[in-house]
Design a protein around this motif. Structure first.
Motif, PDB file in Angstrom:
ATOM      1  N   TYR A  32     -25.878 -36.914 -23.402  1.00  0.00           N
ATOM      2  CA  TYR A  32     -27.183 -36.560 -23.963  1.00  0.00           C
ATOM      3  C   TYR A  32     -27.261 -35.050 -24.196  1.00  0.00           C
ATOM      4  CZ  TYR A  32     -32.144 -37.001 -24.856  1.00  0.00           C
ATOM      5  OH  TYR A  32     -33.376 -36.980 -25.452  1.00  0.00           O
ATOM      6  N   LEU A  33     -26.752 -34.304 -23.221  1.00  0.00           N
ATOM      7  CA  LEU A  33     -26.741 -32.842 -23.356  1.00  0.00           C
ATOM      8  C   LEU A  33     -25.817 -32.427 -24.492  1.00  0.00           C
ATOM      9  CD1 LEU A  33     -26.685 -31.772 -19.607  1.00  0.00           C
ATOM     10  CD2 LEU A  33     -28.462 -31.236 -21.290  1.00  0.00           C
ATOM     11  N   GLU A  34     -24.703 -33.140 -24.590  1.00  0.00           N
ATOM     12  CA  GLU A  34     -23.716 -32.818 -25.629  1.00  0.00           C
ATOM     13  C   GLU A  34     -24.357 -33.034 -27.005  1.00  0.00           C
ATOM     14  OE1 GLU A  34     -20.014 -34.637 -24.737  1.00  0.00           O
ATOM     15  OE2 GLU A  34     -19.244 -34.288 -26.755  1.00  0.00           O
ATOM     16  N   ASP A  35     -25.103 -34.093 -27.086  1.00  0.00           N
ATOM     17  CA  ASP A  35     -25.767 -34.397 -28.349  1.00  0.00           C
ATOM     18  C   ASP A  35     -26.789 -33.318 -28.700  1.00  0.00           C
ATOM     19  OD1 ASP A  35     -26.630 -35.847 -30.572  1.00  0.00           O
ATOM     20  OD2 ASP A  35     -28.239 -36.785 -29.405  1.00  0.00           O
ATOM     21  N   ALA A  36     -27.530 -32.900 -27.672  1.00  0.00           N
ATOM     22  CA  ALA A  36     -28.590 -31.922 -27.922  1.00  0.00           C
ATOM     23  C   ALA A  36     -28.037 -30.524 -28.168  1.00  0.00           C
ATOM     24  CB  ALA A  36     -29.543 -31.899 -26.725  1.00  0.00           C
ATOM     25  N   LEU A  37     -27.003 -30.168 -27.421  1.00  0.00           N
ATOM     26  CA  LEU A  37     -26.502 -28.784 -27.488  1.00  0.00           C
ATOM     27  C   LEU A  37     -25.389 -28.616 -28.509  1.00  0.00           C
ATOM     28  CD1 LEU A  37     -26.250 -28.020 -23.661  1.00  0.00           C
ATOM     29  CD2 LEU A  37     -27.931 -27.076 -25.231  1.00  0.00           C
ATOM     30  N   GLY A  38     -24.686 -29.683 -28.774  1.00  0.00           N
ATOM     31  CA  GLY A  38     -23.515 -29.612 -29.642  1.00  0.00           C
ATOM     32  C   GLY A  38     -22.258 -29.490 -28.781  1.00  0.00           C
ATOM     33  N   ALA A  39     -21.238 -30.215 -29.221  1.00  0.00           N
ATOM     34  CA  ALA A  39     -20.009 -30.269 -28.415  1.00  0.00           C
ATOM     35  C   ALA A  39     -19.382 -28.884 -28.276  1.00  0.00           C
ATOM     36  CB  ALA A  39     -19.019 -31.247 -29.040  1.00  0.00           C
ATOM     37  N   LYS A  40     -19.541 -28.044 -29.311  1.00  0.00           N
ATOM     38  CA  LYS A  40     -18.863 -26.743 -29.289  1.00  0.00           C
ATOM     39  C   LYS A  40     -19.387 -25.863 -28.150  1.00  0.00           C
ATOM     40  CE  LYS A  40     -17.457 -22.725 -31.869  1.00  0.00           C
ATOM     41  NZ  LYS A  40     -17.760 -21.917 -30.720  1.00  0.00           N
ATOM     42  N   LEU A  41     -20.700 -25.877 -28.008  1.00  0.00           N
ATOM     43  CA  LEU A  41     -21.306 -25.048 -26.960  1.00  0.00           C
ATOM     44  C   LEU A  41     -20.795 -25.483 -25.589  1.00  0.00           C
ATOM     45  CD1 LEU A  41     -23.320 -22.734 -27.045  1.00  0.00           C
ATOM     46  CD2 LEU A  41     -25.118 -24.359 -26.485  1.00  0.00           C
ATOM     47  N   LEU A  42     -20.713 -26.812 -25.410  1.00  0.00           N
ATOM     48  CA  LEU A  42     -20.228 -27.302 -24.112  1.00  0.00           C
ATOM     49  C   LEU A  42     -18.756 -26.968 -23.921  1.00  0.00           C
ATOM     50  CD1 LEU A  42     -21.914 -30.736 -23.402  1.00  0.00           C
ATOM     51  CD2 LEU A  42     -22.575 -28.449 -22.727  1.00  0.00           C
ATOM     52  N   MET A  43     -18.000 -27.042 -25.006  1.00  0.00           N
ATOM     53  CA  MET A  43     -16.572 -26.717 -24.921  1.00  0.00           C
ATOM     54  C   MET A  43     -16.409 -25.233 -24.569  1.00  0.00           C
ATOM     55  SD  MET A  43     -13.649 -27.976 -25.026  1.00  0.00           S
ATOM     56  CE  MET A  43     -13.708 -29.519 -25.893  1.00  0.00           C
ATOM     57  N   ASP A  44     -17.205 -24.402 -25.217  1.00  0.00           N
ATOM     58  CA  ASP A  44     -17.166 -22.960 -24.914  1.00  0.00           C
ATOM     59  C   ASP A  44     -17.475 -22.720 -23.440  1.00  0.00           C
ATOM     60  OD1 ASP A  44     -16.593 -22.349 -27.467  1.00  0.00           O
ATOM     61  OD2 ASP A  44     -18.540 -21.457 -27.981  1.00  0.00           O
ATOM     62  N   ALA A  45     -18.493 -23.449 -22.960  1.00  0.00           N
ATOM     63  CA  ALA A  45     -18.886 -23.270 -21.554  1.00  0.00           C
ATOM     64  C   ALA A  45     -17.726 -23.662 -20.648  1.00  0.00           C
ATOM     65  CB  ALA A  45     -20.115 -24.109 -21.238  1.00  0.00           C
ATOM     66  N   ALA A  46     -17.109 -24.808 -20.976  1.00  0.00           N
ATOM     67  CA  ALA A  46     -16.002 -25.283 -20.138  1.00  0.00           C
ATOM     68  C   ALA A  46     -14.854 -24.282 -20.139  1.00  0.00           C
ATOM     69  CB  ALA A  46     -15.529 -26.645 -20.641  1.00  0.00           C
ATOM     70  N   GLN A  47     -14.705 -23.558 -21.256  1.00  0.00           N
ATOM     71  CA  GLN A  47     -13.607 -22.570 -21.328  1.00  0.00           C
ATOM     72  C   GLN A  47     -14.019 -21.209 -20.765  1.00  0.00           C
ATOM     73  OE1 GLN A  47     -12.714 -22.705 -25.484  1.00  0.00           O
ATOM     74  NE2 GLN A  47     -11.325 -24.468 -25.264  1.00  0.00           N
ATOM     75  N   GLY A  48     -15.155 -21.175 -20.160  1.00  0.00           N
ATOM     76  CA  GLY A  48     -15.579 -19.936 -19.494  1.00  0.00           C
ATOM     77  C   GLY A  48     -16.240 -18.936 -20.423  1.00  0.00           C
ATOM     78  N   LYS A  49     -16.504 -19.352 -21.686  1.00  0.00           N
ATOM     79  CA  LYS A  49     -17.102 -18.391 -22.616  1.00  0.00           C
ATOM     80  C   LYS A  49     -18.605 -18.253 -22.387  1.00  0.00           C
ATOM     81  CE  LYS A  49     -13.662 -19.185 -26.175  1.00  0.00           C
ATOM     82  NZ  LYS A  49     -13.419 -20.095 -27.271  1.00  0.00           N
ATOM     83  N   ASN A  50     -19.192 -19.223 -21.710  1.00  0.00           N
ATOM     84  CA  ASN A  50     -20.627 -19.133 -21.444  1.00  0.00           C
ATOM     85  C   ASN A  50     -20.853 -19.447 -19.960  1.00  0.00           C
ATOM     86  OD1 ASN A  50     -23.396 -19.323 -21.326  1.00  0.00           O
ATOM     87  ND2 ASN A  50     -23.564 -20.283 -23.342  1.00  0.00           N
ATOM     88  N   PRO A  51     -20.605 -18.451 -19.099  1.00  0.00           N
ATOM     89  CA  PRO A  51     -20.654 -18.716 -17.656  1.00  0.00           C
ATOM     90  C   PRO A  51     -22.017 -19.191 -17.159  1.00  0.00           C
ATOM     91  CG  PRO A  51     -20.383 -16.358 -18.086  1.00  0.00           C
ATOM     92  CD  PRO A  51     -20.224 -17.070 -19.390  1.00  0.00           C
TER      93      PRO A  51
END
Ligand SMILES: C[S@@+](CC[C@H](N)C(=O)[O-])C[C@H]1O[C@@H](n2cnc3c(N)ncnc32)[C@H](O)[C@@H]1O
Length: 485
Positions: A349-368
């Motif tokens: 649900y979060l992925e849908d709302a935020l967009g997969a890219k933002l979550l991917m960036d977060a997972a890669q440490g770009k958005n701590p």
């Protein structure tokens, strides 16, 4: 940045009483005179870090320690170590003889410490009742050192290369006004409990402030130990001069290694034995090693937290700083109410709302902040069927999102309960806004850069609350996603 140490260092006396120097002839060259002379002649023109570095180089030379590093202003917190030359991975950066360290091994009860009287430490060891933990004992040793009752090397080190009391940024060394600046009740209460504990464990006069607004010498010593001691074995902890100047990085280029102490004829004595017998030469070294290639001029850093990282609360309590610009290992303490036990938010649900890219960036440490917020909340990865995935993709392509439909009632209830907790945490303290705090921090940092008179403890407190509010706000954003209609 203007340090109190070196230029500002004025000899203070313990609890306002005259210090009796009990120890034997000084074996270390009297740097203080050199420094005092230099400072007296041209106090404004000799950079502070240069003076410190001169002392550092001289002290190392005295103990035959190769100095392939210099001391400089680190930009993150006080001073740091900088590579004088290129290092290759695996190379030794500095090698400190264990004989000049203060080490307590809890497993064996062994204490190793340079020759000296160390009366407060001895008193702490001999004290009746529960044995004092190693960190308090080492704090007592630093009190001895700064009073001139330990050994000459540690006296010099404590006076010039440990932070002066007005620069100790650990909350347990702060009074109520500074503690309030953190705007975090848990830390405030923890610090006061720790102060109370010290007051009950040791002679009450050890807790007398050095001056109004400053910690006591015990708080100063204990804070230095908590933030600088290295683990040298399973249960062995030591104050290791020179190596303890390395600052923290989440991506460090160095690490410490304790080479085992060679057995001595006398062997290690138990800390419970008579004080004079506890002092014996310890073999071995503590090394700072490059864990990657380090170009000359780079700051040499280690990780204080290991791979798993620490929360900002732990960094602040134990080391007196919060990493700037986000910490993916940070977490908020939020409690799922009993009535909602087992409830969680769907990641899809979060992925849908935020967009997969933002979550991917977060997972890669770009958005701590986002990753720390996601991990602070009960979020579970869920299976999304092909139809839902297609709907989500279509929604995303159309820019409408919400392909997964509305959030469930349980998600709404959970979001509502957690949002109240987040808001309560944001309202702690004076309730200044994140924007106000960011402006204040910027002002303080600018003043610091211009060598203005700034209380570094206030800077650390404001930085901590800025980081905390950024994370709280990131959580708010996520929770609002589940609350919108
Ligand atoms: C082991 S000492 C390192 C030397 C220290 N910078 C000094 O001036 O003596 C640890 C202290 O350095 C500071 N420090 C270390 N790493 C830091 C970082 N990444 N950001 C901010 N402060 C840091 C904190 O005050 C911490 O308590």
């Amino acid at each position: 940045m203007q340090h109190g140490r070196y230029l500002g260092a004025q000899r203070r006396t313990l609890s306002g009483q005259a210090v009796t120097r009990t120890n034997a002839p000084v074996t270390v060259p009297s740097h203080r005179q050199t420094v005092a002379k230099a400072a007296a002649v041209e106090p404004e023109t000799i950079p502070h870090s240069e003076l410190l570095d001169n002392l550092f180089q001289d002290m190392c030379k005295h103990y035959d320690i190769d100095t392939l590093v210099t001391i400089g202003d680190s930009g993150t917190g006080g001073i740091g170590l900088f590579a004088k030359q290129d290092f290759t991975k695996g190379q030794t950066i500095i090698k400190v003889p264990r004989s000049i360290c203060i080490v307590i091994d809890n497993d064996t009860g062994a204490l190793t410490i340079p020759q000296g009287d160390w009366p407060r430490l001895s008193g702490g060891i001999m004290q009746e009742g529960e044995p004092l933990p190693w960190d308090i004992l080492q704090g007592l040793a630093l009190m001895d050192a700064t009073a001139g009752d330990g050994d000459p090397f540690w006296e010099l080190y404590a006076e010039h290369l440990l932070p002066p009391p007005e620069e100790v940024t650990l909350p347990m060394a702060w009074g109520p006004e500074l503690l309030q600046q953190l705007q975090h009740e848990a830390i405030e209460q923890g610090a006061q409990a720790q102060q109370e504990r010290l007051r009950t464990l040791l002679p009450p006069e050890y807790m007398n402030p050095i001056e109004p607004g400053l910690p006591s010498y015990l708080q100063w010593g204990f804070a230095c130990v908590r933030s600088r001691a290295l683990q040298l074995g399973q249960q062995a902890f030591g104050m290791v001069p020179f190596a303890d100047i390395a600052n923290h990085s989440a991506d460090p280029n160095a690490d410490t290694r304790a080479a085992p102490a060679a057995p001595t004829a006398a062997g290690s004595e138990s800390a419970a034995d008579a004080p004079q017998q506890q002092q014996q030469a310890a073999g071995g070294f503590v090394e700072l090693l490059a864990v990657k290639d380090i170009p000359a001029g780079t700051e040499v850093t280690i990780s204080y937290s290991g791979l798993q990282g620490y929360t900002n609360q732990r960094f602040m309590v134990q080391y007196g700083f919060a990493p700037a610009q986000g910490n993916p290992a940070d977490r908020l303490e939020l409690t799922v109410p009993d009535s909602l036990q087992g409830a969680s938010f769907r990641l899809s649900y979060l992925e849908d709302a935020l967009g997969a890219k933002l979550l991917m960036d977060a997972a890669q440490g770009k958005n701590p902040y986002l990753i720390a917020a996601l991990k602070s909340l009960p979020v579970t990865a869920d299976d999304v069927g092909p139809a839902q995935e297609a709907a989500a993709a279509a929604g995303a392509a159309a820019g409408t999102g919400r392909g997964l439909g509305p959030s469930t009632q349980q998600e709404k209830d959970l979001a509502d309960a957690l949002k109240q907790q987040v808001e309560a945490q944001l309202a702690q303290g004076s309730g200044s806004s994140l924007q106000e705090d960011e402006q204040l921090l910027q002002q303080l940092e600018e003043q610091q850069q211009q060598q203005g008179e700034v209380d570094v403890r206030l800077v650390a407190a404001v930085r901590y609350r800025v980081e905390r509010k950024r994370l709280l706000q990131a959580c708010q954003v996520l929770l609002n996603i589940f609350l919108r209609e």
